[in-house]
Design an enzyme around this catalytic site. Sequence first.
Site, PDB file in Angstrom:
ATOM      1  N   THR A  98      76.809  20.123  43.933  1.00 46.02           N
ATOM      2  CA  THR A  98      77.221  19.775  45.489  1.00 46.02           C
ATOM      3  C   THR A  98      76.496  20.610  46.120  1.00 46.02           C
ATOM      4  O   THR A  98      76.763  21.997  45.866  1.00 46.02           O
ATOM      5  CB  THR A  98      78.666  19.570  45.827  1.00 46.02           C
ATOM      6  N   GLY A  99      76.168  20.902  47.679  1.00 44.92           N
ATOM      7  CA  GLY A  99      75.642  21.695  48.388  1.00 44.92           C
ATOM      8  C   GLY A  99      74.321  21.616  48.910  1.00 44.92           C
ATOM      9  O   GLY A  99      73.552  20.871  48.436  1.00 44.92           O
ATOM     10  N   SER A 100      73.890  22.302  50.009  1.00 47.41           N
ATOM     11  CA  SER A 100      72.671  22.366  50.594  1.00 47.41           C
ATOM     12  C   SER A 100      71.557  22.754  49.601  1.00 47.41           C
ATOM     13  O   SER A 100      70.611  21.905  49.679  1.00 47.41           O
ATOM     14  CB  SER A 100      72.418  23.231  51.773  1.00 47.41           C
ATOM     15  N   THR A 101      71.671  23.544  48.682  1.00 45.44           N
ATOM     16  CA  THR A 101      70.562  23.993  47.899  1.00 45.44           C
ATOM     17  C   THR A 101      70.500  22.909  46.926  1.00 45.44           C
ATOM     18  O   THR A 101      69.077  22.721  46.487  1.00 45.44           O
ATOM     19  CB  THR A 101      70.760  25.309  47.132  1.00 45.44           C
ATOM     20  N   ASP A 146      73.915  23.479  39.862  1.00 49.24           N
ATOM     21  CA  ASP A 146      74.708  23.489  40.848  1.00 49.24           C
ATOM     22  C   ASP A 146      74.334  24.945  41.386  1.00 49.24           C
ATOM     23  O   ASP A 146      74.011  25.874  40.776  1.00 49.24           O
ATOM     24  CB  ASP A 146      76.010  23.208  40.433  1.00 49.24           C
ATOM     25  N   ALA A 194      75.972  28.650  42.643  1.00 52.09           N
ATOM     26  CA  ALA A 194      77.098  29.471  42.356  1.00 52.09           C
ATOM     27  C   ALA A 194      77.779  29.714  43.644  1.00 52.09           C
ATOM     28  O   ALA A 194      77.395  29.938  44.873  1.00 52.09           O
ATOM     29  CB  ALA A 194      76.620  30.865  41.724  1.00 52.09           C
ATOM     30  N   ASP A 195      79.212  29.841  43.632  1.00 53.83           N
ATOM     31  CA  ASP A 195      79.726  30.133  44.772  1.00 53.83           C
ATOM     32  C   ASP A 195      79.806  31.617  45.024  1.00 53.83           C
ATOM     33  O   ASP A 195      80.090  32.086  46.363  1.00 53.83           O
ATOM     34  CB  ASP A 195      81.338  29.553  44.774  1.00 53.83           C
ATOM     35  N   GLU A 220      83.000  18.480  37.670  1.00 55.67           N
ATOM     36  CA  GLU A 220      82.233  19.869  37.929  1.00 55.67           C
ATOM     37  C   GLU A 220      82.906  20.596  36.699  1.00 55.67           C
ATOM     38  O   GLU A 220      84.055  20.592  36.204  1.00 55.67           O
ATOM     39  CB  GLU A 220      82.659  20.093  39.277  1.00 55.67           C
TER      40      GLU A 220
END
Length: 158
Positions: free
Chosen positions: A50-53, A105, A107-108, A128
């Site tokens: 999930t996320g823009s990248t 995914d 990394a945060d 996840e």
Amino acid sequence: MYQQESNDQYSRLATFMEAEEVMEREELKRLAGYRAAEYVVDGTVVGLGTGSTTAYTIEVLGARVREGLRIRGIPTSVDSERLAREVGIPLTSLEECPEVDLTIDGADEVDRQGNLIKGRGGGAFPQEGRGPRQPAVRHRGRRREAGEPPRRGSPSPG
């Protein structure tokens, strides 16, 4: 009068530099997403993060599926599921396919040693954290300690 003109010029320059930084950041995200897609080969069961990248990765994988790549995706969020369906990636679930070959995914966080940390943010699904990961990470600037808040103006790693 001169002071006002000087402030206006500074303001325009600052706005231009901010816009340039945003464009550069978006380009780095796109490149990281495209690079992560290169790890997916025919027959892979891939966790779709999930996320823009990661959205860039999903878009590239959709194009490759239309060209004949045979994969099955397991989305980790409603957003990644929606995008995967839009671009034509066949989806499955952990119940149907408990062995995930690769999860892509972001990394945060990235700590000072370069370790990638994946948290469980608002987009997290139970899927996840399953399967090997290929992080789609871009990083610029000083590394920080895990849990340390990002500095103002620094790009988020996700």
